[in-house]
Structure formats: C-alpha cells, structure tokens
Motif scaffolding. Structure first.
Motif, PDB file in Angstrom:
ATOM      1  N   VAL A 175       0.710  -1.094  -0.031  1.00  0.00           N
ATOM      2  CA  VAL A 175       0.121   0.058   0.029  1.00  0.00           C
ATOM      3  C   VAL A 175       0.907   1.237  -0.135  1.00  0.00           C
ATOM      4  N   ILE A 176       0.868   2.147  -1.126  1.00  0.00           N
ATOM      5  CA  ILE A 176       1.678   3.200  -1.212  1.00  0.00           C
ATOM      6  C   ILE A 176       0.774   4.325  -1.536  1.00  0.00           C
ATOM      7  N   ASN A 177       0.656   5.492  -0.851  1.00  0.00           N
ATOM      8  CA  ASN A 177      -0.154   6.519  -1.193  1.00  0.00           C
ATOM      9  C   ASN A 177       0.841   7.688  -1.575  1.00  0.00           C
ATOM     10  N   VAL A 178       0.779   8.119  -2.735  1.00  0.00           N
ATOM     11  CA  VAL A 178       1.427   9.102  -3.376  1.00  0.00           C
ATOM     12  C   VAL A 178       1.145  10.390  -2.733  1.00  0.00           C
ATOM     13  N   THR A 179       1.841  11.402  -2.172  1.00  0.00           N
ATOM     14  CA  THR A 179       1.338  12.636  -1.582  1.00  0.00           C
ATOM     15  C   THR A 179       1.457  14.062  -2.446  1.00  0.00           C
ATOM     16  N   ALA A 180       2.601  13.647  -3.395  1.00  0.00           N
ATOM     17  CA  ALA A 180       3.058  14.845  -4.137  1.00  0.00           C
ATOM     18  C   ALA A 180       3.717  14.375  -5.334  1.00  0.00           C
ATOM     19  N   ILE A 181       3.616  14.961  -6.514  1.00  0.00           N
ATOM     20  CA  ILE A 181       4.193  14.730  -7.796  1.00  0.00           C
ATOM     21  C   ILE A 181       4.640  15.700  -8.507  1.00  0.00           C
ATOM     22  N   GLY A 182       5.946  15.621  -8.953  1.00  0.00           N
ATOM     23  CA  GLY A 182       6.453  16.717  -9.743  1.00  0.00           C
ATOM     24  C   GLY A 182       7.014  16.078 -11.272  1.00  0.00           C
ATOM     25  N   LEU A 183       6.936  16.830 -12.069  1.00  0.00           N
ATOM     26  CA  LEU A 183       7.593  16.583 -13.494  1.00  0.00           C
ATOM     27  C   LEU A 183       7.954  17.625 -14.360  1.00  0.00           C
ATOM     28  N   ASP A 184       9.121  17.295 -14.906  1.00  0.00           N
ATOM     29  CA  ASP A 184       9.874  18.504 -15.541  1.00  0.00           C
ATOM     30  C   ASP A 184      10.712  17.673 -16.773  1.00  0.00           C
ATOM     31  N   ALA A 185      11.220  18.501 -17.555  1.00  0.00           N
ATOM     32  CA  ALA A 185      11.957  18.106 -18.580  1.00  0.00           C
ATOM     33  C   ALA A 185      13.399  17.897 -18.145  1.00  0.00           C
ATOM     34  N   GLY A 186      13.827  16.605 -18.880  1.00  0.00           N
ATOM     35  CA  GLY A 186      15.405  16.267 -18.162  1.00  0.00           C
ATOM     36  C   GLY A 186      16.155  16.323 -19.667  1.00  0.00           C
ATOM     37  N   ALA A 187      17.435  15.858 -19.825  1.00  0.00           N
ATOM     38  CA  ALA A 187      18.170  15.778 -20.902  1.00  0.00           C
ATOM     39  C   ALA A 187      17.919  14.538 -21.645  1.00  0.00           C
ATOM     40  N   GLU A 188      18.026  14.813 -23.109  1.00  0.00           N
ATOM     41  CA  GLU A 188      17.986  13.928 -24.236  1.00  0.00           C
ATOM     42  C   GLU A 188      16.328  13.470 -24.321  1.00  0.00           C
ATOM     43  N   ASN A 189      15.620  14.418 -24.221  1.00  0.00           N
ATOM     44  CA  ASN A 189      14.069  14.170 -24.581  1.00  0.00           C
ATOM     45  C   ASN A 189      13.379  13.411 -23.316  1.00  0.00           C
ATOM     46  N   LYS A 190      14.263  13.241 -22.222  1.00  0.00           N
ATOM     47  CA  LYS A 190      13.582  12.594 -21.221  1.00  0.00           C
ATOM     48  C   LYS A 190      12.806  13.454 -20.125  1.00  0.00           C
ATOM     49  N   LEU A 191      12.044  12.909 -19.418  1.00  0.00           N
ATOM     50  CA  LEU A 191      11.373  13.467 -18.194  1.00  0.00           C
ATOM     51  C   LEU A 191      12.047  13.110 -16.647  1.00  0.00           C
ATOM     52  N   ASN A 192      12.087  13.998 -15.916  1.00  0.00           N
ATOM     53  CA  ASN A 192      12.413  13.856 -14.412  1.00  0.00           C
ATOM     54  C   ASN A 192      11.040  13.921 -13.586  1.00  0.00           C
ATOM     55  N   LEU A 193      11.002  12.788 -12.986  1.00  0.00           N
ATOM     56  CA  LEU A 193       9.537  12.454 -12.145  1.00  0.00           C
ATOM     57  C   LEU A 193      10.163  12.297 -10.661  1.00  0.00           C
ATOM     58  N   LYS A 194       9.527  13.310  -9.888  1.00  0.00           N
ATOM     59  CA  LYS A 194       9.632  13.137  -8.576  1.00  0.00           C
ATOM     60  C   LYS A 194       8.530  12.965  -7.663  1.00  0.00           C
ATOM     61  N   LEU A 195       8.485  11.886  -6.984  1.00  0.00           N
ATOM     62  CA  LEU A 195       7.310  11.740  -6.100  1.00  0.00           C
ATOM     63  C   LEU A 195       7.432  11.497  -4.688  1.00  0.00           C
ATOM     64  N   SER A 196       6.677  12.073  -3.902  1.00  0.00           N
ATOM     65  CA  SER A 196       6.589  11.897  -2.314  1.00  0.00           C
ATOM     66  C   SER A 196       5.482  10.977  -1.913  1.00  0.00           C
ATOM     67  N   PHE A 197       5.752   9.994  -1.142  1.00  0.00           N
ATOM     68  CA  PHE A 197       4.829   8.975  -0.905  1.00  0.00           C
ATOM     69  C   PHE A 197       4.832   8.653   0.613  1.00  0.00           C
ATOM     70  N   ASP A 198       3.802   8.043   0.862  1.00  0.00           N
ATOM     71  CA  ASP A 198       3.747   7.153   2.382  1.00  0.00           C
ATOM     72  C   ASP A 198       3.312   5.711   2.090  1.00  0.00           C
ATOM     73  N   ALA A 199       4.034   4.930   2.781  1.00  0.00           N
ATOM     74  CA  ALA A 199       3.666   3.638   2.865  1.00  0.00           C
ATOM     75  C   ALA A 199       3.448   3.361   4.094  1.00  0.00           C
ATOM     76  N   TYR A 200       2.771   2.026   4.479  1.00  0.00           N
ATOM     77  CA  TYR A 200       2.282   1.815   5.903  1.00  0.00           C
ATOM     78  C   TYR A 200       2.830   0.420   6.342  1.00  0.00           C
ATOM     79  N   PHE A 201       2.845   0.406   7.723  1.00  0.00           N
ATOM     80  CA  PHE A 201       3.116  -1.122   8.400  1.00  0.00           C
ATOM     81  C   PHE A 201       2.397  -0.978   9.752  1.00  0.00           C
ATOM     82  N   LEU A 202       2.318  -2.203  10.367  1.00  0.00           N
ATOM     83  CA  LEU A 202       1.664  -2.266  11.609  1.00  0.00           C
ATOM     84  C   LEU A 202       2.751  -2.665  12.656  1.00  0.00           C
ATOM     85  N   ALA A 203       3.100  -1.348  13.600  1.00  0.00           N
ATOM     86  CA  ALA A 203       4.200  -1.544  14.577  1.00  0.00           C
ATOM     87  C   ALA A 203       3.593  -1.657  15.994  1.00  0.00           C
ATOM     88  N   PRO A 204       4.407  -2.520  16.610  1.00  0.00           N
ATOM     89  CA  PRO A 204       3.864  -2.597  18.087  1.00  0.00           C
ATOM     90  C   PRO A 204       3.988  -1.381  18.990  1.00  0.00           C
TER      91      PRO A 204
END
Length: 204
Positions: A175-204
């Motif tokens: 279970v992964i919840n994407v909290t923020a996403i950013g996209l911009d142009a990179g080199a050689e016609n590539k795109l840069n993707l930056k994600l912020s996320f939350d994942a969860y676990f059951l801790a004592p």
C-alpha cells in the motif's frame, strides 16, 4: 409380723440381660453418632466439595474443547487462504523496514528501465521493536498500530516509462499513497519524475 426368710432378692436373669442390651444399645448409638460426626460428616462435606470441583472442571474442559475446535477451524481456514495472507503481509507488513521499501522501489524502477536518481525512505516510528527478542519470537502477541514510512523517489525516463512506473506503484502489493508529484524536462528528451509517498506498516 415376721418376714419370710426365704424371699429371693436375686435379679431375674432376663432383667439383667435386658439392662446389658440397653447399655450396649446406648453405647452403640453414641459410637455411631460420634463416628458420623467426626468421620462420615467431614467425608461427606469433602466429597461434596470434590463433586462441585469436578463439575467446574468438566465445564472448563467442555469450554476448552469448544475453543480448541474453533481454533483448529480457524487454522484450517488460514491455511486455505495462504495467498490472501501473503498479500496482506505484503500490503501491511509487521515491520517498518526502510531498506525493504527501498529495494521494492528499485525493483519497480528497474523492471521498466527508468533511471533512478535517488530514493529516500524514513520512518516515523522510534520504537526499538527490532531488538525485542520476545516480540520477534511471537510477532502477533503485541497490540499494533498503523505506522507510516515516508519517502521520495526521483526517476528519469520517457513519458511511457514514467506512466508505466506509476502503474507499477499503483498495482504492486504494498500500500503506497502518493502525496506529491513533480514532473519536468530532462536531458535527451527524457522527463524527470519526483514523487513523495507514504507507505504503511503495523508496528507494536
């Protein structure tokens, strides 16, 4: 008037035997009462207590047998749903292993050949559960609460590759919840993707 010197003052043997029998009967009655009072009565009281304890033990045994039967049925049910249990463990694991999360993201990125710029994962949990031997031996004994692994991932690729990477994140078992996403142009016609996320676990 002169008394008859021949009057017999001896007690008849029948009366003597009657008196003896009466004394023996009274003694026997006394002995019987004492025997009942000091021997039989305490034994009866002890027997009543033991019978009561036996009834309680039988009731407990019956309840234990029912609980055992239900537990065995639950075990069989769990054994018949191994895939679901594995999926649940993957979705919400019992440990906030940051390295495990990082390896998962690297695996998803490598599966579609996007270039990994950076992956950072941090946990909000500060409990030293990983060194608790008792907890490790019986991980389900402790009460657990939902905890969060937060992080960022930076990757570079084509538009189609980045879409595929987002789909991988969405469809993987964790279970992964994407909290923020950013996209911009990179080199050689590539795109840069930056994600912020939350994942969860059951801790004592």
């Amino acid at each position: 008037m002169a008394l008859n010197a021949n009057i017999n003052l001896n007690v008849p043997p029948q009366i003597g035997r009657y008196k003896n029998s009466l004394v023996e009967a009274v003694l026997l009655l006394i002995v019987s009462v004492l025997f009942y009072w000091f021997i039989v009565s305490p034994k009866n009281a002890d027997l009543a207590v033991k019978k009561d304890n036996l009834v309680k033990i039988q009731e407990q045994e019956s309840k234990l047998a029912d609980a055992t039967q239900k537990f065995e049925a639950m075990v069989k049910d769990l054994q018949s749903h191994k895939k679901e249990i594995t999926d649940l463990d993957q979705a919400l694991p019992l440990e906030g292993d940051q390295l495990r999360m990082q390896i998962l993201l690297e695996s998803l990125a490598n599966s579609i050949n996007v270039t990994i710029g950076s992956i950072n994962v941090s946990s909000q949990s500060t409990a030293p559960w990983s060194g608790n031997k008792a907890l490790l031996a019986d991980p389900f004994a402790a009460t657990r609460t939902l905890q969060t692994l937060s992080g960022t991932v930076f990757v570079t690729g084509s538009f189609d590759q980045l879409v595929a990477f987002l789909q991988k994140l969405e469809n993987n078992g964790r279970v992964i919840n994407v909290t923020a996403i950013g996209l911009d142009a990179g080199a050689e016609n590539k795109l840069n993707l930056k994600l912020s996320f939350d994942a969860y676990f059951l801790a004592p």
